[in-house]
Each structure stands twice: as structure tokens, then as C-alpha cells.
Design a protein around this motif. Structure first.
Motif, short mmCIF file in Angstrom:
data_model
loop_
_atom_site.label_atom_id
_atom_site.label_comp_id
_atom_site.label_asym_id
_atom_site.label_seq_id
_atom_site.Cartn_x
_atom_site.Cartn_y
_atom_site.Cartn_z
N MET A 84 0.83 -1.21 0.00
CA MET A 84 0.00 0.00 0.00
C MET A 84 0.86 1.26 0.00
N VAL A 85 2.04 1.20 0.63
CA VAL A 85 2.95 2.35 0.55
C VAL A 85 3.33 2.61 -0.91
N LEU A 86 3.69 1.55 -1.63
CA LEU A 86 4.03 1.69 -3.04
C LEU A 86 2.83 2.19 -3.85
N HIS A 87 1.67 1.65 -3.51
CA HIS A 87 0.43 2.04 -4.20
C HIS A 87 0.14 3.51 -3.97
N HIS A 88 0.24 3.96 -2.73
CA HIS A 88 0.00 5.36 -2.39
C HIS A 88 1.02 6.28 -3.08
N GLU A 89 2.27 5.86 -3.09
CA GLU A 89 3.30 6.68 -3.74
C GLU A 89 2.98 6.88 -5.22
N GLY A 90 2.45 5.85 -5.85
CA GLY A 90 2.03 5.98 -7.24
C GLY A 90 0.89 6.96 -7.40
N ALA A 91 -0.08 6.89 -6.48
CA ALA A 91 -1.21 7.81 -6.53
C ALA A 91 -0.76 9.25 -6.33
#
Length: 213
Positions: free
Chosen positions: A151-158
Motif C-alpha cells: 500500500m505504501v508503493l500504491h500510495h506513492e504511485g497515486a
């Protein structure tokens, strides 16, 4: 008074009347109004064009499936996660569900279609099918750790996608949403990194040895 003088006296008022009539006719034909009318049309077209641009459309089209995957990840936490991660997942779902509906409304207003079934590699931070399967197959502490790392990676993409909208988009509502996404997801990234015990770069934080160094 001579004949020529009387004739001139009769012609002058007629000439003046003719000139005045010609000027009034030219004005009535719109010769003087055409330029302001064109300017009004140009201004209106400019305002309509400024309501949104391709960057706004791209932002909504990409962020909708991005959010949908985050909600899917949050759903997995219901019966797999510990208390802290489950609470975080609930907050993510509560925030991003309404944002999906808002962006779908943007696209409806703009006459654009949502892009479903997009290649995950086209969007920053999207998990692959294998990564989603790995998350789905884990539970307990292993799930919590994997959920937060992904989710950290996902949020960074967002956040990257939202920053692109601020740089290139023109629609005020979309730009406000982009800033809200940045603010909320950066806070959640910080929280998850704290829970993971990392410094934000994937490295474990060094514990204080108590020697003052």
C-alpha cells in the motif's frame, strides 16, 4: 439670391440627410457589432476549453482503477489483518470509495469514458496479479506487513499521478481532489512506514542504542 445659390441650399440638407442615412444603415447592418460579437464567442469558447483538458481526463481515467485496486486490497483486510491494519484499511476504503464516484461524475460531465481493464504497468504503484494473489494468500502478521509494504508503493504511485494533475490539469474540482489525495495518502504513507519500522526508503530504522551517539 441666384438660381445656383437656391439650388445649393436645397441640395445641402439633402446631402446631409443622405450621409446620415448611410451611416445609420451601415451600423444597422452590423458592421460595427461584428467584432465584439466575435470576441464574445472567442471568450466563451476559451472559458469552455478552460473547464478541463486532456490531463484532467487522463487523471480521472487512471485514478479510478487505481483507487478500485486500493479498495480491493482494503477488502482483503477485513478477515486477515490485525486491528491497526484493519482500521487503516477501513479508512482507505471510506475515503477512496466516494472519490471514485466523484471522478466518475467528472468523466460523465466531460463526455469521457472510464478506462477499465487497463494494463497495471501503465499506472504507478499498481500491483500485479501475482502480487494481489500473494496478498490474498497471506494472513495475520504476514498479511499486515505485506499489505502495508504494497500500500505504501500504491500510495506513492497515486501521489505521483495527483502531482501530475496539479502540474498539467486545469479543472478546479479535479485539482482540489488531487491535492486532497496527496495530503491524505502522504499521511498514510508516513503512518505505515512508522508501523513497518522503516524510514520511507524501505530501510529499517536504526534503534537508539542508548550510548548518546
Amino acid at each position: 439670391m441666384t438660381f445656383q445659390q437656391r439650388a445649393l441650399n436645397r441640395r445641402v440638407p439633402a446631402m446631409i440627410a443622405t450621409a446620415l442615412a448611410t451611416a445609420l444603415f451601415a451600423a444597422a447592418c452590423g458592421g460595427g457589432d461584428s467584432e465584439p460579437e466575435n470576441n464574445a464567442d472567442t471568450s466563451q469558447s476559451g472559458e469552455q476549453a478552460a473547464e478541463y483538458n486532456q490531463a484532467d481526463v487522463h487523471f480521472a481515467q487512471m485514478m479510478i482503477p487505481h483507487h478500485e485496486q486500493a479498495v480491493e486490497m482494503a477488502d482483503l483486510a477485513d478477515d486477515r489483518a490485525g486491528d491497526e491494519v484493519r482500521e487503516l484499511a477501513e479508512e482507505i476504503r471510506a475515503a477512496q470509495g466516494p472519490e471514485i464516484e466523484l471522478m466518475e461524475g467528472f468523466l460523465d460531465d466531460w463526455g469521457a469514458e472510464a478506462e477499465h481493464g487497463m494494463d497495471p504497468s501503465d499506472m504507478d504503484g499498481m500491483l500485479s496479479e501475482d502480487q494481489m494473489s500473494e496478498l490474498e494468500g497471506s494472513e495475520g502478521d504476514a498479511f499486515d506487513t505485506l499489505f502495508m509494504e504494497y500500500m505504501v508503493l500504491h500510495h506513492e504511485g497515486a501521489v505521483m499521478m495527483a502531482e501530475a494533475e496539479l502540474d498539467e490539469g486545469v479543472n478546479e474540482e479535479a485539482r482540489v481532489l488531487a491535492q486532497e489525495i496527496i495530503d491524505a495518502q502522504e499521511r498514510e504513507i508516513e503512518l505505515m512506514n512508522d508501523l513497518l519500522g522503516t524510514d520511507g526508503d524501505g530501510d529499517a530504522q536504526e534503534e537508539d542504542g542508548g550510548d548518546g551517539r
